[in-house]
Design an enzyme around this catalytic site. Structure first.
Site, PDB file in Angstrom:
ATOM      1  CG  ASP A 375       2.880   3.650   3.533  1.00  0.00           C
ATOM      2  OD1 ASP A 375       1.997   3.307   2.350  1.00  0.00           O
ATOM      3  OD2 ASP A 375       3.964   4.606   3.304  1.00  0.00           O
ATOM      4  CE  LYS A 376      -4.108   4.819   7.759  1.00  0.00           C
ATOM      5  NZ  LYS A 376      -4.791   5.806   8.372  1.00  0.00           N
TER       6      LYS A 376
END
Length: 392
Positions: A375-376
């Site tokens: 994820d980010k």
């Protein structure tokens, strides 16, 4: 989609040929032979378009010089323009005319059709102008289009070559020779000839040639290519070994569990090869758009020809010039030429950094995989494959 056990590949090849293409059996298993074939095909394609691009550039320079020569040289310069334009049309434009002819023979059209029509119309218009005393400016237009489109084809071929770097790195992992133990004797055997259940000897520093199960011995094994683990893992009797892993300081004997074309490494190579040779969704969308774009351009060109022929004082000559202009402007269409190159460059840059990106549909056909999603924030999570997943 097909059932391998129930498929007559000769009939499949005939069906592909009937659609205007050609098909030959690929190397099974995704091993070194398949990778070598892909590399050779990529190299030949680069050389092919490179040679045509060199010829196009070399001819375009004198073509432009003769086209813009002083008026006092007009008597001979127009014949030079015609001669050079003819050579460019015959050599540089040959692949596009062949591709257009194949598609036409099977009732289809693609970007080759537009390129062939545009440059062909420019050549005919320019040649007619030369024979009637003109300078043949359309010949220069056709030459420039062939040069720029061929440059695009060359860059696309180069992008494909760069995208295969990930495959070459994987191919370099497995050694070509395995140490096979028969009784008390150990012999060197090509990995392609080693069968399941045979015993192989893995010495200190060796790279594991095939998937196997440890029978005796103990060592630490670097299997980072598969798991991403930065440190070696201890291996002992009963543990599984994967081809491409690097042995540490110990010696082991192991029983082969998979032939060279069925190892985890071979399956990974096959996945990468499939990803490189298959089309992304955006390319499929582009193909569908181009199928309508080409006929639309042809209709516009015909309407232009008729309209200008009846509404202008120049008659059919003006109409023909305007129709040729429509075909020339449309034929280098960036939609059909740039999209494949953009996808290849993007996937190639990712592959150079160890990231393999593919849509979920391709993953479903490639077999079961464990998907790791970043994820980010950089946190590793697990989940179902999505279009934007990063496959580790």
């Amino acid at each position: 989609d097909y059932e391998p056990e129930a498929t007559d590949f000769a009939k499949m090849a005939e069906a592909v040929a009937a659609a205007g293409y050609s098909a030959t059996p690929s190397q099974s298993g995704g091993g070194k032979s398949a990778g070598a074939a892909l590399e050779e095909r990529s190299r030949q394609e680069i050389v092919l378009w490179q040679n045509r691009l060199i010829v196009a550039v070399v001819l375009l320079v004198p073509l432009m010089a003769a086209g813009y020569a002083p008026h006092s040289w007009h008597i001979w310069s127009r014949w030079v323009v015609l001669a050079i334009g003819s050579v460019m049309q015959a050599y540089v434009g040959w692949p596009y005319f062949v591709g257009a002819a194949k598609r036409l023979r099977h009732g289809g059209a693609n970007m080759d059709t537009l390129i062939a029509l545009g440059t062909g119309a420019a050549y005919i218009d320019g040649a007619a102008e030369v024979f009637t005393g003109g300078h043949g400016m359309s010949l220069m237009d056709g030459g420039m289009i062939l040069t720029f489109v061929t440059l695009g084809k060359y860059l696309e071929a180069r992008a494909k070559g760069r995208a295969s770097l990930a495959l070459q790195k994987l191919l370099s992992l497995a050694p070509p020779i395995a140490q096979v133990k028969t009784g008390e004797q150990v012999t060197q055997v090509p990995v392609e000839q080693v069968l399941p259940d045979e015993i192989i000897v893995i010495r200190p520093g060796d790279t594991v040639p095939l998937d196997a199960v440890v029978l005796s011995g103990q060592s630490d094994m670097n299997q980072a290519w598969l798991t991403g683990e930065p440190l070696p893992v201890e291996k002992q009797a009963g543990d599984v070994l994967h081809a491409g892993s690097i042995n540490g300081r110990g010696s082991m004997e192991a029983r082969v569990t998979a032939a060279s074309g069925k190892t985890w490494l071979a399956r990974t190579i096959e996945l990468v090869r499939t990803a490189q040779e298959s089309k992304a969704d955006v390319q499929r969308l582009t193909d569908r758009v181009v199928e309508w774009f080409v006929p639309a351009v042809l209709v516009i060109a015909v309407v232009t020809l008729v309209a200008w022929s009846f509404r202008s004082s120049g008659g059919w000559q003006t109409g023909l010039s305007c129709a040729v202009a429509v075909l020339i402007v449309a034929c280098p269409c960036a939609l059909g030429l740039a999209t494949p190159a953009a996808v290849l460059v993007g996937s190639g840059r990712g592959a150079e950094n160890g990231i393999l990106i593919k849509d979920a549909g391709a993953l479903e056909t490639a077999g079961r995989l464990t998907t790791v999603i970043l994820d980010k924030t950089g946190t590793i999570t697990r989940g179902e494959p999505r279009v934007t997943d990063v496959i580790a």
